[in-house]
Design a protein around this motif. Structure first.
Motif, PDB file in Angstrom:
ATOM      1  N   VAL A 171       0.825  -1.209   0.000  1.00 30.83           N
ATOM      2  CA  VAL A 171       0.000   0.000   0.000  1.00 30.83           C
ATOM      3  C   VAL A 171       0.858   1.259   0.000  1.00 30.83           C
ATOM      4  O   VAL A 171       0.492   2.274  -0.591  1.00 30.83           O
ATOM      5  N   ALA A 172       2.017   1.212   0.618  1.00 29.55           N
ATOM      6  CA  ALA A 172       2.853   2.405   0.785  1.00 29.55           C
ATOM      7  C   ALA A 172       3.397   2.932  -0.533  1.00 29.55           C
ATOM      8  O   ALA A 172       3.460   4.145  -0.739  1.00 29.55           O
ATOM      9  N   ILE A 173       3.796   2.056  -1.431  1.00 26.53           N
ATOM     10  CA  ILE A 173       4.394   2.501  -2.701  1.00 26.53           C
ATOM     11  C   ILE A 173       3.377   3.274  -3.550  1.00 26.53           C
ATOM     12  O   ILE A 173       3.667   4.392  -3.980  1.00 26.53           O
ATOM     13  N   PRO A 174       2.176   2.744  -3.818  1.00 27.42           N
ATOM     14  CA  PRO A 174       1.212   3.552  -4.578  1.00 27.42           C
ATOM     15  C   PRO A 174       0.783   4.824  -3.832  1.00 27.42           C
ATOM     16  O   PRO A 174       0.574   5.865  -4.445  1.00 27.42           O
ATOM     17  N   LEU A 175       0.682   4.732  -2.512  1.00 27.66           N
ATOM     18  CA  LEU A 175       0.303   5.901  -1.727  1.00 27.66           C
ATOM     19  C   LEU A 175       1.369   6.990  -1.825  1.00 27.66           C
ATOM     20  O   LEU A 175       1.050   8.175  -1.960  1.00 27.66           O
ATOM     21  N   LEU A 176       2.633   6.608  -1.803  1.00 28.45           N
ATOM     22  CA  LEU A 176       3.726   7.562  -1.957  1.00 28.45           C
ATOM     23  C   LEU A 176       3.697   8.200  -3.338  1.00 28.45           C
ATOM     24  O   LEU A 176       3.903   9.412  -3.480  1.00 28.45           O
ATOM     25  N   MET A 177       3.420   7.415  -4.363  1.00 26.62           N
ATOM     26  CA  MET A 177       3.356   7.960  -5.727  1.00 26.62           C
ATOM     27  C   MET A 177       2.199   8.950  -5.866  1.00 26.62           C
ATOM     28  O   MET A 177       2.349  10.005  -6.489  1.00 26.62           O
ATOM     29  N   VAL A 178       1.061   8.630  -5.298  1.00 29.97           N
ATOM     30  CA  VAL A 178      -0.089   9.536  -5.350  1.00 29.97           C
ATOM     31  C   VAL A 178       0.218  10.827  -4.580  1.00 29.97           C
ATOM     32  O   VAL A 178      -0.100  11.923  -5.038  1.00 29.97           O
ATOM     33  N   THR A 179       0.858  10.700  -3.441  1.00 30.19           N
ATOM     34  CA  THR A 179       1.208  11.879  -2.644  1.00 30.19           C
ATOM     35  C   THR A 179       2.186  12.778  -3.390  1.00 30.19           C
ATOM     36  O   THR A 179       2.014  14.005  -3.424  1.00 30.19           O
ATOM     37  N   LEU A 180       3.211  12.201  -4.002  1.00 26.01           N
ATOM     38  CA  LEU A 180       4.167  13.002  -4.765  1.00 26.01           C
ATOM     39  C   LEU A 180       3.508  13.648  -5.982  1.00 26.01           C
ATOM     40  O   LEU A 180       3.830  14.779  -6.346  1.00 26.01           O
ATOM     41  N   ALA A 181       2.582  12.938  -6.625  1.00 25.80           N
ATOM     42  CA  ALA A 181       1.871  13.526  -7.766  1.00 25.80           C
ATOM     43  C   ALA A 181       1.029  14.709  -7.325  1.00 25.80           C
ATOM     44  O   ALA A 181       0.996  15.746  -8.001  1.00 25.80           O
ATOM     45  N   GLN A 182       0.366  14.589  -6.192  1.00 24.07           N
ATOM     46  CA  GLN A 182      -0.425  15.714  -5.683  1.00 24.07           C
ATOM     47  C   GLN A 182       0.455  16.897  -5.333  1.00 24.07           C
ATOM     48  O   GLN A 182       0.114  18.048  -5.650  1.00 24.07           O
ATOM     49  N   LEU A 183       1.581  16.658  -4.691  1.00 25.77           N
ATOM     50  CA  LEU A 183       2.511  17.750  -4.367  1.00 25.77           C
ATOM     51  C   LEU A 183       3.017  18.431  -5.638  1.00 25.77           C
ATOM     52  O   LEU A 183       3.147  19.650  -5.689  1.00 25.77           O
ATOM     53  N   SER A 184       3.299  17.639  -6.650  1.00 33.07           N
ATOM     54  CA  SER A 184       3.774  18.193  -7.916  1.00 33.07           C
ATOM     55  C   SER A 184       2.711  19.072  -8.574  1.00 33.07           C
ATOM     56  O   SER A 184       2.992  20.173  -9.035  1.00 33.07           O
ATOM     57  N   ILE A 185       1.492  18.582  -8.605  1.00 32.50           N
ATOM     58  CA  ILE A 185       0.398  19.342  -9.220  1.00 32.50           C
ATOM     59  C   ILE A 185       0.128  20.625  -8.440  1.00 32.50           C
ATOM     60  O   ILE A 185      -0.010  21.701  -9.022  1.00 32.50           O
ATOM     61  N   PHE A 186       0.073  20.532  -7.122  1.00 35.52           N
ATOM     62  CA  PHE A 186      -0.219  21.704  -6.305  1.00 35.52           C
ATOM     63  C   PHE A 186       0.894  22.746  -6.393  1.00 35.52           C
ATOM     64  O   PHE A 186       0.625  23.941  -6.508  1.00 35.52           O
ATOM     65  N   SER A 187       2.141  22.313  -6.350  1.00 36.30           N
ATOM     66  CA  SER A 187       3.234  23.286  -6.421  1.00 36.30           C
ATOM     67  C   SER A 187       3.319  23.919  -7.811  1.00 36.30           C
ATOM     68  O   SER A 187       3.560  25.121  -7.936  1.00 36.30           O
ATOM     69  N   SER A 188       3.096  23.134  -8.857  1.00 37.54           N
ATOM     70  CA  SER A 188       3.092  23.696 -10.214  1.00 37.54           C
ATOM     71  C   SER A 188       1.952  24.692 -10.390  1.00 37.54           C
ATOM     72  O   SER A 188       2.132  25.755 -10.999  1.00 37.54           O
ATOM     73  N   ALA A 189       0.780  24.359  -9.862  1.00 41.09           N
ATOM     74  CA  ALA A 189      -0.361  25.274  -9.960  1.00 41.09           C
ATOM     75  C   ALA A 189      -0.098  26.566  -9.193  1.00 41.09           C
ATOM     76  O   ALA A 189      -0.448  27.651  -9.664  1.00 41.09           O
ATOM     77  N   PHE A 190       0.536  26.461  -8.036  1.00 40.36           N
ATOM     78  CA  PHE A 190       0.844  27.658  -7.262  1.00 40.36           C
ATOM     79  C   PHE A 190       1.816  28.562  -8.018  1.00 40.36           C
ATOM     80  O   PHE A 190       1.592  29.771  -8.134  1.00 40.36           O
TER      81      PHE A 190
END
Length: 116
Positions: free
Chosen positions: A6-25
């Motif tokens: 569970v941790a590996i996909p959860l980490l990938m989703v978390t990093l994708a969200q951080l990437s999207i949010f920081s790029s949008a900001f």
């Protein structure tokens, strides 16, 4: 064992969200700075260089010195109308599944005020 599955996909989703949010900001900051710089440069008592300096100050205040955006400011004459144009581009590195170098761009124009 189940945690690792569970941790590996959860980490990938978390990093994708951080990437999207920081790029949008960052994109919102440079868009707002371009609009404000063009609006400021279009005032009757200001110049394109002063509008560019205004955009630079706004980006530096919001994002700090960690990134190095490229600013391009110019006056464009179209017939009897003079437009002030501010363009900002930033090389941005994504995180996680969106890893890679992309260029975020923002551009704004505003008609120059007339003193007549």
């Amino acid at each position: 064992m189940d945690f690792i599955l569970v941790a590996i996909p959860l980490l990938m989703v978390t990093l994708a969200q951080l990437s999207i949010f920081s790029s949008a900001f960052v994109l919102n900051v440079i868009r707002d700075s371009a609009v404000e710089g063009a609006r400021y440069a279009s005032l009757a008592d200001q110049t394109a260089e002063q509008g560019c300096a205004r955009s630079q100050a706004l980006v530096a205040a919001a994002l700090g010195k960690a990134i190095s955006p490229v600013f391009r400011c110019q006056s464009i004459v179209q017939g009897q109308i003079t437009l002030e144009k501010v363009s900002i581009s930033v090389n941005w590195v994504g995180l996680g599944t969106f890893a890679g170098l992309t260029t975020l761009k923002a551009e704004s124009t505003a008609p120059r005020e007339s003193i007549y």
